[in-house]
Each structure stands twice: as C-alpha cells, then as structure tokens.
Design an enzyme around this catalytic site. Structure first.
Site, PDB file in Angstrom:
ATOM      1  N   THR A   1       4.964   1.443   6.480  1.00  0.00           N
ATOM      2  CA  THR A   1       3.542   1.122   6.585  1.00  0.00           C
ATOM      3  C   THR A   1       2.862   2.080   7.545  1.00  0.00           C
ATOM      4  OG1 THR A   1       1.869  -0.457   7.362  1.00  0.00           O
ATOM      5  CG2 THR A   1       4.051  -0.726   8.295  1.00  0.00           C
TER       6      THR A   1
ATOM      7  N   ASP B   1       5.602  -5.635   5.541  1.00  0.00           N
ATOM      8  CA  ASP B   1       6.074  -7.003   5.773  1.00  0.00           C
ATOM      9  C   ASP B   1       6.050  -7.872   4.513  1.00  0.00           C
ATOM     10  OD1 ASP B   1       3.352  -6.875   5.897  1.00  0.00           O
ATOM     11  OD2 ASP B   1       3.131  -8.061   7.728  1.00  0.00           O
TER      12      ASP B   1
ATOM     13  N   ARG C   1       0.620  -4.747  -5.152  1.00  0.00           N
ATOM     14  CA  ARG C   1       0.746  -5.825  -4.165  1.00  0.00           C
ATOM     15  C   ARG C   1       1.175  -7.119  -4.852  1.00  0.00           C
ATOM     16  NH1 ARG C   1      -0.779  -4.028   0.701  1.00  0.00           N
ATOM     17  NH2 ARG C   1      -2.447  -2.480   0.901  1.00  0.00           N
TER      18      ARG C   1
ATOM     19  N   ASP D   1       0.501   1.154   9.213  1.00  0.00           N
ATOM     20  CA  ASP D   1       0.029   0.285  10.306  1.00  0.00           C
ATOM     21  C   ASP D   1       1.006   0.220  11.486  1.00  0.00           C
ATOM     22  OD1 ASP D   1      -1.974  -0.232   8.503  1.00  0.00           O
ATOM     23  OD2 ASP D   1      -1.231  -2.207   7.922  1.00  0.00           O
TER      24      ASP D   1
ATOM     25  N   GLY E   1       0.837  -1.206   0.000  1.00  0.00           N
ATOM     26  CA  GLY E   1       0.000   0.000   0.000  1.00  0.00           C
ATOM     27  C   GLY E   1       0.862   1.243   0.000  1.00  0.00           C
TER      28      GLY E   1
ATOM     29  N   ARG F   1      -5.159  -3.139   9.667  1.00  0.00           N
ATOM     30  CA  ARG F   1      -5.149  -4.586   9.453  1.00  0.00           C
ATOM     31  C   ARG F   1      -5.227  -5.344  10.788  1.00  0.00           C
ATOM     32  NH1 ARG F   1      -1.917  -5.853   4.355  1.00  0.00           N
ATOM     33  NH2 ARG F   1      -3.887  -5.689   3.256  1.00  0.00           N
TER      34      ARG F   1
ATOM     35  N   ASP G   1       3.278  -1.918  12.149  1.00  0.00           N
ATOM     36  CA  ASP G   1       3.280  -3.268  12.738  1.00  0.00           C
ATOM     37  C   ASP G   1       4.584  -4.039  12.463  1.00  0.00           C
ATOM     38  OD1 ASP G   1       2.912  -3.596  10.038  1.00  0.00           O
ATOM     39  OD2 ASP G   1       1.139  -4.866  10.189  1.00  0.00           O
TER      40      ASP G   1
HETATM   41  O1  F6P Z   1      -1.225  -2.003   5.161  1.00  0.00           O
HETATM   42  C1  F6P Z   1      -1.743  -0.741   4.919  1.00  0.00           C
HETATM   43  C2  F6P Z   1      -3.221  -0.771   4.726  1.00  0.00           C
HETATM   44  O2  F6P Z   1      -3.648   0.568   4.550  1.00  0.00           O
HETATM   45  C3  F6P Z   1      -4.023  -1.473   5.828  1.00  0.00           C
HETATM   46  O3  F6P Z   1      -4.201  -0.664   6.956  1.00  0.00           O
HETATM   47  C4  F6P Z   1      -5.291  -1.801   5.096  1.00  0.00           C
HETATM   48  O4  F6P Z   1      -5.971  -2.896   5.671  1.00  0.00           O
HETATM   49  C5  F6P Z   1      -4.810  -2.133   3.714  1.00  0.00           C
HETATM   50  O5  F6P Z   1      -3.559  -1.491   3.549  1.00  0.00           O
HETATM   51  C6  F6P Z   1      -5.738  -1.677   2.618  1.00  0.00           C
HETATM   52  O6  F6P Z   1      -5.229  -2.106   1.417  1.00  0.00           O
HETATM   53  P1  F6P Z   1      -5.707  -1.612   0.006  1.00  0.00           P
HETATM   54  O7  F6P Z   1      -5.035  -0.313  -0.285  1.00  0.00           O
HETATM   55  O8  F6P Z   1      -5.252  -2.687  -0.915  1.00  0.00           O
HETATM   56  O9  F6P Z   1      -7.194  -1.429   0.037  1.00  0.00           O
END
Ligand code: F6P
Length: 340
Positions: free
Chosen positions: A123, A101, A70, A125, A10, A169, A127
């Site tokens: 990230t 990760d 991704r 997140d 992301g 997440r 994490d």
């Molecule tokens: O890992 C970053 C994040 O923004 C998470 O918090 C979320 O669940 C996910 O990516 C959303 O992904 P996408 O951009 O593919 O909708």
C-alpha cells in the site's frame, strides 16, 4: 505444485516487481497461475499462466499486470464459497495474496478456513503494522515531495497559501514524509487534529513573516471543530471505505474567507500511485516476492512477509492487519519544529 498469485485493492508501484520476484524465484516444477483482478478473478475464474518470459522486465512498470479490484468475496456466502470452489478447479496448492489490509484480511480468513495462503503487504499508505515499510510508499512520497517542491515557487510569486492534498486514508504517513522532505510550512494529518483557529494562527504568523505558505494536508485530516470528515462520495466500497477527498479545497476556502489571504488548493490524488516505482520500491517488491515463494516452498502458510530493519522476515498475517500503523507523536513533534 501450482501456486496462484493475486493483486487486490488499490494499485501500487512495485506490484509488478513482486510478481516478477515470485515467478523468477519459483523452482521449475512449480507452475504459477496469475489470478486477474484480485479476488474477483477467483469468483469469475479469470486467470493466466505466468512464465519467466511473461515477467521479463516488468519490475519497472507501474500498476499491476494482473489487474486489481476492491472485491470482497466475504460479502456473501456464495462468493466466499465460489472462491474455494474455483481454487479447487484450478488445482492450486497455495495462494500468494498481494494487497493492503483489506486483501490480507480476506487472505487471513481463508487461511483460517484451511487454505494455504501467504500474504505480501502492499500500500502507498504504509499503514500496515509490523512491517517497517510497504512497497509503493517510497514512490508516493517522492512524487508528493516533488509536487510540493514545485508549489513553493508559484505560491511565493503570488504571495498565496497553497494547500496540497495527499492520499493516505486514515493515516498521515505520505503527507508527513512528503511535507517534511519538501519543507511544507504546515503538515496536517488525521492522527493529530487541530482547530481551524490553530491552523489560521500558524498560517497568519507565516504570512506576516514570509508572505507565502505551502500546506501539506492528508485527505483524511479533519479539523477538531469540523463535525465530519470531508468526502467525495458517501457510498462505501465492498470493504466499507468512504471515498475521501476535498479537505484541501475546503480549507483553502475557509482560510481565505477568515483571513483575506489568497489561497489555492491542489489535489495530488492518484498521481501518487501511478507510474514507475522508485529503485527502493523495485528492490523491496523483489525481495518480498522472493521471500513469499520461499515461504510457499517451505510450506510456511498463514504468514505475511515483512521488512524489519534490513531483513525480510515473516509474521502471522493477522499481526499485519489487526491494527493500523499510525504516525507516532514523536515523529509529528519533529515535523512541528519546521512549521511556520
Ligand atoms: O489505499 C490506497 C489509496 O490510494 C488511499 O490512499 C486512497 O484513499 C484510496 O486508495 C483511493 O482509492 P481509489 O483508487 O478506489 O479511489
């Protein structure tokens, strides 16, 4: 020497600051190749040469000038090997992978196969283990806190309970920090599940006392008595992740049905990730970029840059990605002091 850079997973505020840090700190005899759209660019051979001019002023921009995806090259032997073949074609002596990760675990696998790789943890997140912070997190927390601040007045005027859903997440870092900063009356995160009864008990007490409430709920939160997590789509991405989302609306409905209180839900979603990075994330991204280039120059591969207190250090990439960093109980206990 030729060094490739890619941004995967992301997008995240601060990515461009890292790219600028790498390019600007590279000695003149190092050529920088920007790989487009993460690992996908190494499968499809999409790239661009990056010069000082190309990165001028980009540290204030959100997103990534290289694009991202991704894509998981290890999903087939063909794509795994295509990446190696294209790295040879591009004559890359080293690769800097900027990602979370997923991206970093791919980088670790290629390093184990003999590639010269350096990782930069990214990230919103927060994490990733063994680094105090990932860049992007600070910006997401600020956007989240600002949104929760704003919801207080409308929740109060209408005597409602508003559930604000935040990304993260499987971890609750963004939710606990934004919730704490903005005085949410209840913070719900995946690490510390509660039953619906417990949630209703806290909210009922709050409504009787103050007649309104703002609840910060992480997208990955699952009440103990729910069988499954709430998801938008059950299909998984190439790294096996389900698209989370919807818990805010589900709780708003169930709590209203059970208590009679008027409820609403707001999903912050990608707003947390978009736009310009905070000064903190611009600086952290810049320091990470400069350190990553330093590791390349020293030939110190298989490492990930990390923040330890005020110092930028490096650790083996596996230390960052082998286990997730969860919110510890002590922190949640502190947040609980302000519930209700
Ligand atoms: O890992 C970053 C994040 O923004 C998470 O918090 C979320 O669940 C996910 O990516 C959303 O992904 P996408 O951009 O593919 O909708």
């Amino acid at each position: 020497m030729r060094v490739g850079i890619l941004t995967g997973g992301g997008d995240c505020p601060g990515l461009n600051a890292v790219i600028r840090g790498i390019v600007k700190s590279a000695p003149k005899d190092i050529e920088i190749i920007g790989i487009k759209h993460g690992w996908k660019g190494l499968i499809d051979l999409e790239y661009v040469k990056l010069t000082d001019d190309d990165v001028e002023g980009i540290h204030i921009l959100g997103g990534t000038i290289l694009g991202t995806s991704r894509t998981n090259p290890f999903k087939s032997v063909e794509t795994r090997d295509k990446v190696l073949e294209n790295i040879k074609k591009l004559r890359l002596d080293a690769l800097i992978a900027i990602g979370g990760d997923d991206t970093l675990s791919v980088a670790a696998k290629y390093h184990a196969m003999g590639l010269n790789v350096v990782g930069v943890p990214k990230t919103i997140d927060n994490d990733i283990s063994n680094t105090d912070y990932t860049f992007g997190f600070h910006t997401a927390v600020n956007v989240g806190a600002d949104a929760i601040d704003r919801l207080h007045s409308t929740a109060k005027s209408h005597e409602r309970i508003i559930f604000v859903e935040l990304m993260g997440r499987d971890t609750g870092w963004i939710t606990i920090e934004a919730g704490l900063a903005a005085g949410a009356h209840l913070i719900l995160i995946p690490e510390f599940p509660m039953t619906l009864e417990e949630i209703i008990h806290i909210l009922d007490r709050r409504m009787k006392r103050k007649k309104y409430a703002v609840v910060a709920v992480a997208e990955g939160f699952k009440p103990t008595d729910f069988e499954t997590q709430i998801t938008i789509d059950t299909r998984t991405d190439e790294f096996g992740h389900i698209q989370l989302g919807g818990i805010g609306h589900v709780l708003a409905k169930v709590v209203s049905e059970r208590t009679g209180y008027e409820t609403r839900a707001v999903v912050l979603g990608h707003l947390l990730r978009g736009g310009t990075p905070t000064a903190f994330d611009r600086i952290l991204g810049t320091k990470y970029g400069v350190k990553a280039m330093e590791l390349v120059i020293q030939g110190d591969f298989g490492r990930m840059v990390a923040l330890k207190g005020n110092d930028i250090v490096s650790i083996p990439i596996e230390y960052g990605v082998s286990v997730k960093k969860f919110v510890p109980y002590e922190y949640y206990k502190l947040a609980m002091t302000f519930f209700g």
